[in-house]
Write a protein that holds these residues in place. Structure first.
Motif, PDB file in Angstrom:
ATOM      1  N   HIS A 163      38.731 -10.150  14.434  1.00 18.38           N
ATOM      2  CA  HIS A 163      39.261 -10.786  15.632  1.00 18.38           C
ATOM      3  C   HIS A 163      39.221  -9.839  16.837  1.00 18.38           C
ATOM      4  O   HIS A 163      39.631  -8.683  16.739  1.00 18.38           O
ATOM      5  CB  HIS A 163      40.708 -11.224  15.383  1.00 18.38           C
TER       6      HIS A 163
ATOM      7  N   HIS B 291      40.623  -6.715  23.667  1.00 19.80           N
ATOM      8  CA  HIS B 291      41.808  -6.858  22.816  1.00 19.80           C
ATOM      9  C   HIS B 291      41.333  -6.935  21.376  1.00 19.80           C
ATOM     10  O   HIS B 291      40.421  -7.698  21.064  1.00 19.80           O
ATOM     11  CB  HIS B 291      42.587  -8.121  23.159  1.00 19.80           C
TER      12      HIS B 291
ATOM     13  N   HIS C 147      42.510  -5.647  16.928  1.00 25.02           N
ATOM     14  CA  HIS C 147      43.548  -5.175  16.012  1.00 25.02           C
ATOM     15  C   HIS C 147      43.043  -3.925  15.286  1.00 25.02           C
ATOM     16  O   HIS C 147      43.055  -3.880  14.058  1.00 25.02           O
ATOM     17  CB  HIS C 147      43.896  -6.270  14.993  1.00 25.02           C
TER      18      HIS C 147
ATOM     19  N   ARG D 178      51.801 -14.059  21.820  1.00 21.03           N
ATOM     20  CA  ARG D 178      50.572 -13.668  22.491  1.00 21.03           C
ATOM     21  C   ARG D 178      50.260 -14.597  23.657  1.00 21.03           C
ATOM     22  O   ARG D 178      50.256 -15.819  23.504  1.00 21.03           O
ATOM     23  CB  ARG D 178      49.411 -13.722  21.490  1.00 21.03           C
TER      24      ARG D 178
ATOM     25  N   HIS E 142      51.244  -6.465  16.845  1.00 21.87           N
ATOM     26  CA  HIS E 142      50.032  -7.261  17.057  1.00 21.87           C
ATOM     27  C   HIS E 142      48.750  -6.422  17.101  1.00 21.87           C
ATOM     28  O   HIS E 142      47.928  -6.515  16.203  1.00 21.87           O
ATOM     29  CB  HIS E 142      50.223  -8.092  18.336  1.00 21.87           C
TER      30      HIS E 142
HETATM   31 ZN   LIG Z   1      45.141 -10.480  18.679  1.00 15.66          ZN
END
Ligand SMILES: [Zn+2]
Length: 225
Positions: free
Chosen positions: A31, A99, A101, A139, A166
């Motif tokens: 992601h 953005h 993870h 988010r 997050h």
């Molecule tokens: Zn995220």
């Protein structure tokens, strides 16, 4: 401001997504969302959340007020658009945002701990203060976006924040520089976690900060080429 075409920016972002996978900073869910500023008040941004097979067709062009100019944004991603747009609006020098993870930075996010500047390469990316944690809120919610913007405005040189429970949000001059911020911060986070197993990280001397700044000034023309 970037004078590149939307197509060039799409190409750079695809390349950068592949680099993030190659560097091992993409977590198992694959992601991420990536964007680049285009024409001052617009951005090229990924349309989906999984970037494992990202191609040039997987982007939309959106104005910084949220108006979609080209392409379709999945409704679930409208909130991501605002997270990116707000950072571009808050800091003019930002040319690209990522953005994701990244697993070691996200470990700090889960622990709600800032990442201390104990890894010298961070200094070269303008990270000279502990990378702060934005308090948790859903988010893309107004509360979450306001938390990010407060830090972006309050820490003018800082190019990355940790999103509590997050992941991270990095914002640099261009796509490649932003990806380097992500990978270098994830290296730092991994090394700090390891160091904590053998007695803990030790601080850099205060002089390191001014020395690196002097050194970078001296080599600035080369570094910028
Ligand atoms: Zn995220």
């Amino acid at each position: 401001m970037s004078s590149k075409t939307a197509d060039q920016l799409r190409e750079e972002l695809v390349e950068v997504a592949h680099k993030l996978f190659a560097a091992g900073v993409m977590f198992k869910g694959e992601h991420a969302n990536l964007s680049a500023r285009f024409d001052q008040d617009q951005m090229v941004i990924t349309r989906g959340g999984n970037v494992a097979k990202l191609g040039k067709e997987d982007f939309a062009i959106v104005k910084l007020d949220g108006t979609v100019v080209e392409g379709h944004i999945e409704p679930v991603l409208a909130e991501v658009v605002e997270m990116h747009a707000a950072v571009y609006r808050a800091r003019e020098s930002v040319g690209a945002i990522i953005h994701t993870h990244a697993p070691h930075v996200t470990t700090f996010a889960i622990a709600q701990q800032p990442i201390p500047v104990v890894y010298e390469p961070l200094l070269r990316f303008g990270i000279t203060e502990p990378v702060p944690v934005v308090p948790w809120a859903p988010r893309g919610s107004t509360e979450s976006v306001n938390g990010i913007v407060d830090i972006v405005k309050g820490h003018p040189g800082l190019p990355v924040v940790i999103l509590a429970n997050h992941g991270l949000l990095a914002f640099g001059a261009n796509p490649l520089a932003t990806a380097q911020i992500v990978t270098t911060l994830d290296e730092a986070a991994e090394l700090i976690i390891n160091a904590r197993l053998i007695g803990g990280e030790k601080p850099l001397p205060d002089a390191a900060f001014s020395k690196v700044q002097e050194h970078m000034k001296q080599f600035a023309p080369k570094a910028m080429a």
